[in-house]
Scaffold this motif. Structure first.
Motif, PDB file in Angstrom:
ATOM      1  N   GLU A  32       0.829  -1.205   0.000  1.00  0.00           N
ATOM      2  CA  GLU A  32       0.000   0.000   0.000  1.00  0.00           C
ATOM      3  C   GLU A  32       0.864   1.257   0.000  1.00  0.00           C
ATOM      4  N   PHE A  91      -7.412  -0.159   9.022  1.00  0.00           N
ATOM      5  CA  PHE A  91      -6.677  -0.099   7.761  1.00  0.00           C
ATOM      6  C   PHE A  91      -7.606  -0.416   6.586  1.00  0.00           C
ATOM      7  N   GLY A  94      -9.837   2.430   5.925  1.00  0.00           N
ATOM      8  CA  GLY A  94      -9.099   3.472   5.215  1.00  0.00           C
ATOM      9  C   GLY A  94      -8.959   3.186   3.735  1.00  0.00           C
ATOM     10  N   LEU A  95      -8.739   1.915   3.381  1.00  0.00           N
ATOM     11  CA  LEU A  95      -8.684   1.531   1.968  1.00  0.00           C
ATOM     12  C   LEU A  95     -10.010   1.840   1.273  1.00  0.00           C
ATOM     13  N   ARG A 111      -6.335   8.050   3.992  1.00  0.00           N
ATOM     14  CA  ARG A 111      -4.919   7.823   4.268  1.00  0.00           C
ATOM     15  C   ARG A 111      -4.638   7.911   5.766  1.00  0.00           C
ATOM     16  N   GLN A 114      -5.637   4.666   7.287  1.00  0.00           N
ATOM     17  CA  GLN A 114      -4.636   3.652   6.971  1.00  0.00           C
ATOM     18  C   GLN A 114      -3.425   3.782   7.889  1.00  0.00           C
ATOM     19  N   PHE A 173      -6.420   0.563  -4.079  1.00  0.00           N
ATOM     20  CA  PHE A 173      -6.845   0.498  -2.682  1.00  0.00           C
ATOM     21  C   PHE A 173      -7.928  -0.549  -2.471  1.00  0.00           C
TER      22      PHE A 173
END
Length: 461
Positions: A32, A91, A94-95, A111, A114, A173
């Protein structure tokens, strides 16, 4: 020095699923990070957010530190299960947010999530290594973490570039979401077997707030460096002063007492980890630019040293898990010496008339030094931490790494800006960077003996 094979290893049936889960999770985080650099130009164009370009990186750095700050005490209070699963969940969220963003503000929020998720999960992975593996297998388990960065470095830029070109940047993502969920599932068995200490609290908000302060200090210091290049003296003084105060105040709370003085034991390990991370990532950030500017290399040829460095890192990580009859501090010292030699060579290649091709060999040496040094610092911290301190100390180790890496790359960026503004020649600037990085690693090597407990040699294996 003797190299031996031990059986069973980290891929024995009782640890196989745990090892695979750790490798996949770290590889996802590494991929990532590499994918963002490839996808960002397309994302900025579509979201019309050039003004927020830098924030996609700064937000990740700052919130990564917040996640690291929160995870340490949480892991020590309740074990690795909840922090790790929470980190993977955040995480993943966030993606999803970044992949479905309608503007750059939402993208930056993705972001940020993440960053928090990676901070929580990466600390919990260290705690899992301490609880799931016997002491003799921990060096190899930590070698998995280092080696897990290699595959993303080999295929990440090409794969993410292909996805961006043919499917769209959003799938860089969104395509990771199923893998992140599968990773959490793979680790569930090990997490269920991991003994959880008494406690239900996450440890409060004190450390995350100080981590936010430290991360903000790094960003403000970078802004101050840019103001220096631009010649804005009053603004420079204000930014540098405020950034330094914030950074020092944050790190005093986040790192063990005595870290700045290399106090023997864990504080010295954490300080050395910061020194080597700051030096390495500062130089690494300008390697392709230096080859293109000073030696006329094309884009592909200029990026190949980073691939060579990844291979060297993998080799060093594997070797440190198998070397015996050498103390860990001595092994760390040799890794730092390899880094210092690499940086001296990089500085020499900045001289007028010097060839560019030796950088491929030099960066293998640098990667080898990092592959030996990074897992070794992790082993030293786990060996010297009480059971209820492994989370906090592992968190501090990674905070030192991330903060120093941010400072190093920021300093390198400011130096590049100074050469662009005509304050000094590009070759001279990059040569100075190499010499300073070598001096930092040499100083860390001189202090490596302090990474052992008083009266101990901390033997490998």
């Amino acid at each position: 020095m003797e190299i031996v094979e031990r059986s069973p290893g980290v891929l024995a049936p009782q640890w196989r699923l745990t090892s695979i889960g750790i490798a996949v999770s770290i590889s996802l985080f590494a991929f990532e990070g590499l994918a963002v650099a490839t996808a960002m130009p397309s994302a900025v164009r579509e979201l019309r957010g050039l003004a927020f370009f830098g924030w996609s990186y700064s937000a990740f750095l700052v919130m990564n530190l917040v996640g690291l700050g929160a995870a340490g005490q949480w892991c020590d209070r309740v074990g690795p299960r909840r922090p790790l699963l929470t980190g993977i969940a955040v995480f993943t969220a966030g993606l999803l947010v970044a992949g479905t963003a309608v503007n750059m503000v939402v993208f930056v929020l993705g972001r940020s999530a993440q960053g928090i998720g990676v901070g929580l999960a990466s600390t919990a992975v260290f705690k899992l290594v301490a609880t799931a593996y016997p002491p003799e297998l921990r060096p190899r388990a930590l070698a998995i973490i280092s080696a897990a960065y290699v595959v993303p470095a080999l295929v990440g830029p090409v794969l993410s570039g292909t996805i961006t070109a043919h499917v769209g940047w959003r799938w860089v993502f969104l395509g990771l979401v199923p893998l992140a969920l599968a990773c959490g599932g793979a680790l569930l068995r090990a997490l269920r077997m991991s003994a959880a200490p008494e406690g239900t609290s996450a440890g409060g908000f004190r450390k995350p707030l100080f981590a936010l302060l430290a991360g903000g200090g790094v960003v403000v210091l970078q802004a101050g460096g840019n103001a220096v290049v631009a010649g804005r003296t009053p603004l420079t003084v204000l930014l540098l002063g405020a950034g330094l105060l914030a950074l020092v105040a944050g790190l005093r709370e986040l790192l063990p007492r005595g870290s700045t003085r290399l106090r023997r034991g864990v504080p010295a390990v954490i300080a050395v980890r910061g020194l080597l991370a700051g030096a390495f990532y500062a130089v690494e950030s300008v390697v392709p630019l230096s080859l293109a500017t000073l030696h006329g290399f094309g884009t592909a040829a200029a990026g190949l040293p980073l691939l060579a460095g990844s291979i060297g890192w993998w080799a060093g990580a594997q070797a440190q898990g198998r070397i015996t009859k050498v103390t860990r501090p001595s092994l760390l010292r040799w890794g730092l010496v390899a880094l210092a030699c690499c940086f001296v060579g990089m500085a020499a290649l900045c001289l007028e008339g010097a060839p560019g091709w030796p950088v491929y060999l030099l960066w293998i040496v640098g990667g080898l030094g990092m592959g030996v040094s990074v897992p070794t610092t992790g082993v030293l911290v786990l060996e010297q931490s009480a059971e209820d301190e492994t989370g906090a100390n592992s968190s501090a180790l990674q905070i030192s790494d991330v903060t120093a890496a941010g400072l190093g790359t920021s300093a390198a960026g400011v130096l590049v800006g100074a050469t662009e503004a005509g304050h000094l020649g590009f070759g001279a600037g990059m040569g100075v960077l190499g010499v300073v990085a070598a001096a930092v690693c040499a100083a860390a090597a001189a202090g490596a003996s302090r990474t052992a407990r008083a009266g101990e040699g901390t033997a490998v294996g």
